[in-house]
Design an enzyme around this catalytic site. Structure first.
Site, PDB file in Angstrom:
ATOM      1  N   GLU A 261       0.816  -1.211   0.000  1.00 34.48           N
ATOM      2  CA  GLU A 261       0.000   0.000   0.000  1.00 34.48           C
ATOM      3  C   GLU A 261       0.854   1.268   0.000  1.00 34.48           C
ATOM      4  O   GLU A 261       1.742   1.446   0.833  1.00 34.48           O
ATOM      5  CB  GLU A 261      -0.927  -0.010   1.218  1.00 34.48           C
ATOM      6  CG  GLU A 261      -1.729   1.246   1.413  1.00 34.48           C
ATOM      7  CD  GLU A 261      -2.696   1.523   0.278  1.00 34.48           C
ATOM      8  OE1 GLU A 261      -2.799   2.687  -0.142  1.00 34.48           O
ATOM      9  OE2 GLU A 261      -3.349   0.571  -0.193  1.00 34.48           O
ATOM     10  N   THR A 305      -6.060   2.810  -5.394  1.00 39.30           N
ATOM     11  CA  THR A 305      -5.880   1.372  -5.162  1.00 39.30           C
ATOM     12  C   THR A 305      -6.776   0.548  -6.086  1.00 39.30           C
ATOM     13  O   THR A 305      -6.357  -0.479  -6.614  1.00 39.30           O
ATOM     14  CB  THR A 305      -6.194   1.031  -3.699  1.00 39.30           C
ATOM     15  OG1 THR A 305      -5.216   1.647  -2.865  1.00 39.30           O
ATOM     16  CG2 THR A 305      -6.170  -0.475  -3.461  1.00 39.30           C
ATOM     17  N   HIS A 421      -0.745   3.475   4.768  1.00 43.57           N
ATOM     18  CA  HIS A 421      -1.768   4.256   4.054  1.00 43.57           C
ATOM     19  C   HIS A 421      -1.881   5.614   4.725  1.00 43.57           C
ATOM     20  O   HIS A 421      -1.768   5.733   5.942  1.00 43.57           O
ATOM     21  CB  HIS A 421      -3.108   3.514   4.114  1.00 43.57           C
ATOM     22  CG  HIS A 421      -4.164   4.064   3.193  1.00 43.57           C
ATOM     23  ND1 HIS A 421      -4.702   5.334   3.336  1.00 43.57           N
ATOM     24  CD2 HIS A 421      -4.780   3.519   2.122  1.00 43.57           C
ATOM     25  CE1 HIS A 421      -5.595   5.530   2.388  1.00 43.57           C
ATOM     26  NE2 HIS A 421      -5.665   4.450   1.638  1.00 43.57           N
ATOM     27  N   ASP A 480       1.059  -0.006  -5.137  1.00 41.42           N
ATOM     28  CA  ASP A 480      -0.160   0.279  -5.895  1.00 41.42           C
ATOM     29  C   ASP A 480      -0.219   1.709  -6.429  1.00 41.42           C
ATOM     30  O   ASP A 480      -0.713   1.954  -7.518  1.00 41.42           O
ATOM     31  CB  ASP A 480      -1.406  -0.041  -5.070  1.00 41.42           C
ATOM     32  CG  ASP A 480      -1.522   0.778  -3.794  1.00 41.42           C
ATOM     33  OD1 ASP A 480      -0.496   1.305  -3.318  1.00 41.42           O
ATOM     34  OD2 ASP A 480      -2.642   0.893  -3.254  1.00 41.42           O
ATOM     35  N   HIS A 481       0.284   2.681  -5.653  1.00 41.90           N
ATOM     36  CA  HIS A 481       0.255   4.070  -6.113  1.00 41.90           C
ATOM     37  C   HIS A 481       1.187   4.907  -5.247  1.00 41.90           C
ATOM     38  O   HIS A 481       1.808   4.400  -4.305  1.00 41.90           O
ATOM     39  CB  HIS A 481      -1.167   4.639  -6.079  1.00 41.90           C
ATOM     40  CG  HIS A 481      -1.850   4.494  -4.745  1.00 41.90           C
ATOM     41  ND1 HIS A 481      -1.528   5.256  -3.644  1.00 41.90           N
ATOM     42  CD2 HIS A 481      -2.845   3.654  -4.334  1.00 41.90           C
ATOM     43  CE1 HIS A 481      -2.281   4.909  -2.614  1.00 41.90           C
ATOM     44  NE2 HIS A 481      -3.096   3.936  -3.007  1.00 41.90           N
TER      45      HIS A 481
END
Length: 688
Positions: A261, A305, A421, A480-481
């Site tokens: 994440e 996500t 996150h 993911d990002h």
């Protein structure tokens, strides 16, 4: 002077005068917010003028509605309209701060799928100055409440509000004309919402977005097989032959997809407080049996996500607004990795320590063909087990191992971590490194949660080794990002020891890890440029799965002729020679603006821009039109959602039955005894 003030007071006490003051205050407020809260990339005198001008037409139009009302209702309606537009502006400030984009109708419609756990995030990003959006409303209320302005109940001649509406329409026409002259095709070719806002304003953007959403709905209703044929022709004409050397080297192996994440590439080998932030992932990254990619980019849009998952499992781009998992995941036809591998004898499962409805996973996963979805409903829940967006990674991965050991082999298992996150919160007992010292609260906690994630990965990998799963599994790691958005450039520059951090730097900053670890794999650090759209073709080739018929927009990262053009969702791109950001081209190797291009270079960048626009557009058509329902793939059987249930009781009964029949899970092979005693974690919450 006194006479002038008297005239002004007299005018202010009229309904029209109060309206004019409200317009002026709203205009000043909006322009101030544009300048201070958004990064719209304004360039040149025309764009500067339009940014100043564009709040006026829609403000006059919206507040002018109140003038059609009689008596005191005019004032009430004006204040209500002002409040609504202020709330909309406030919401966009908060959203833009972390996502560098504006709210869309499709995103709001799907907000129920992502609404949980947002409280702390909103509190974390709200700044005192954000509430200035309500200053004009407060001033108006004070003027009325203190009776500095008297309510004028005189009924206006109908021609006055009608004329004001006409003036607003004319002003908007002028605004649109000037905008189109400065950027042709503004409303038809843009992939970036920033352009609409800086040219036409936030209110106009909202209308534009609503129209697009309506058109999208109509597209699906009117789509037919011929639309799919044009997409298939493009895919087939541009299909890249996979790498023969690596074809099938992981055939029959288990597959782990470890979702890191918000994890960015710069964290690998990064040191802070005299220690490595991610020693376990560093070791994996440099291992001889790991294929690592140092020019791998996230390509997400608003779905973040959800977009990453969509690309990873389908090789389709996320949508320009909203998240396809939310808007189309329940109803669309897909050819996703879980279904492809399930039809090859794999057991497929996704594991996530949050509620199943987040990003509409409980519905989308059925469309993708996941046999099992182990969400928070399957795990022990205690108050200190959770933080932010779900279970803490150390606890989640330990508990997920309980289900991994029960999966019949070979299996395809995705494990979604969440502790790293935003807003990067971690209780003191789990902190093992100090915060960074940029002074930006969003950035400084990032290394703490990243290190915690790394520790959890180390524990999970140790368990794989202890159980022997490491010998017959391919473990895939991907970020993911981005974790730190473009709105924190000063802090990032300080963190990385750079003097400056511009738009080009931010484009390069979108690198995220992509690593494939497997016993006996010929590894090394690969420098090919690629992105999340390329993951599925790469993995299918390694697994020896025929991929010649599927509709995918990526290609095998290891293929000799792999296209190194990486498309970003807003139409920008990066590749080894050129990087495009907001219409400006840069030399990728130096970061310098690409000036005085040769005619050949101009043709190259134009061709790349066209390719990016084409692929994004075609992918959008596939999703928005649900075109895969018309596509026939002889190697793939369409998913029937009715065959899947994620009800805990039913799913576990199904898993038990499957184990008795196949007898291939590691737990079954261990005489049906759990192997969790081999899992060692230092999670303080689990200490007895």
């Amino acid at each position: 002077m006194k006479n002038l003030w008297t005239k002004f007071r007299t005018f202010l006490n009229t309904k029209l005068g109060f309206f004019v003051v409200a317009i002026i205050l709203a205009w000043i407020k909006t322009y101030f917010i544009y300048l201070t809260k958004f990064n719209l990339g304004v360039k040149g005198s025309m764009q500067s003028f339009l940014l100043l001008f564009n709040p006026i037409p829609t403000t006059i139009l919206l507040l002018g509605i109140a003038l059609y009302m009689k008596g005191r209702k005019s004032y009430v309606y004006l204040l209500i309209i002002d409040l609504i537009t202020s709330l909309w502006l406030f919401a966009n400030i908060l959203y833009y701060r972390e996502f560098s984009d504006f709210l869309t109708l499709t995103l709001i419609k799907g907000s129920g799928s992502v609404a949980n756990n947002l409280g702390k995030s909103i509190l974390g990003i709200t700044k005192p100055t954000d509430f200035l959006v309500f200053l004009d409303l407060i001033i108006l209320l004070i003027l009325l409440g203190s009776k500095l302005v008297k309510v004028d109940v005189t009924k206006l001649n109908w021609r006055i509000p009608t004329t004001i509406t006409a003036i607003a329409a004319v002003l908007f026409g002028i605004n649109l004309t000037l905008a189109q002259q400065d950027r042709s095709g503004l409303l038809t070719r843009t992939f970036d919402n920033n352009y609409i806002v800086k040219y036409l304003g936030l209110n106009s953007y909202s209308v534009y977005d609503a129209v697009k959403a309506a058109k999208t709905s109509a597209v699906k209703a009117n789509a037919n097989s011929s639309d799919m044929n044009s997409v298939a022709n493009y895919i087939n004409n541009n299909r890249v032959t996979p790498n023969v050397q690596y074809q099938g080297v992981a055939k029959g192996k288990n597959v782990f997809i470890i979702h890191l994440e918000s994890f960015q590439q710069f964290l690998l080998d990064f040191k802070w407080d005299n220690q490595e932030v991610t020693p376990n992932l560093n070791k994996i990254y440099h291992a001889q049996n790991t294929l690592s990619f140092d020019n791998f980019f996230n390509q997400v849009g608003q779905g973040k996500t959800a977009d990453a998952e969509l690309m990873l499992e389908n090789s389709l781009f996320g949508l320009p607004e909203g998240a396809a998992m939310v808007t189309d995941g329940t109803t669309n036809t897909f050819q996703a990795a879980p279904a492809i591998l399930s039809q090859k004898g794999y057991t497929t499962a996704s594991m996530h320590g949050d509620v199943p409805s987040f990003w509409n996973r409980d519905n989308t996963y059925k469309s993708w063909g996941y046999d099992y979805f182990f969400s928070s409903h399957y795990f022990k829940e205690k108050k200190d087990y959770n933080i932010g967006y779900g279970m803490k990674d150390k606890i989640f991965l330990r508990d997920a191992a309980n289900y991994v050991q029960r999966l019949p082999q070979p299996f395809y298992a995705k494990l979604i971590t969440v502790t790293n996150h935003y807003p990067y919160l971690l209780d003191k007992k789990n902190q093992s490194i100090s915060k960074t010292n940029t002074g930006d609260s969003t950035v400084d906690g990032y290394v703490q949660t990243a290190k915690y994630l790394d520790q959890s990965i180390g524990e999970f990998m140790d368990w794989l080794k202890a159980t022997g799963l490491d010998k017959n599994s391919m473990v895939v790691f991907y970020g993911d990002h981005y974790g730190i958005s473009a709105n924190h450039k000063k802090a990032v520059a300080k963190l990385l020891g750079k003097k400056d951090f511009n738009d080009f730097d931010n484009a390069q900053f979108q690198r995220v890890p992509f690593m494939i670890n497997m016993d006996g794999l010929k590894g090394g650090i690969n420098h090919n440029y690629g992105g999340e759209i390329d993951v599925l073709p790469t993995l299918l080739n390694l697994l020896g799965v025929d991929n010649s018929q599927t509709v995918q927009f990526g290609s095998d990262l290891l293929a000799p002729k792999h296209s190194q053009l990486v498309a970003f969702r807003n139409g920008d791109f990066v590749e080894p020679n050129f990087t495009k950001v907001n219409g400006t081209y840069y030399h990728t190797k130096t970061g310098a603006v690409a000036r005085n291009l040769t005619s050949e270079q101009k043709q190259q960048v134009a061709a790349m821009s066209n390719q990016v626009a084409t692929e994004l557009s075609l992918s959008d058509r596939v999703i928005k039109g649900d075109l895969l329902r018309f596509y026939k793939n002889k190697n793939f059987q369409k998913v029937d959602r009715k065959n899947y249930t994620y009800n805990k009781t039913k799913a576990l009964k199904k898993l038990k039955k499957q184990n008795k029949k196949q007898k291939t899970s590691i737990m079954f092979q261990n005489k049906n005894k759990s192997l969790l005693d081999l899992y060692h974690t230092d999670a303080p919450e689990l200490e007895h």
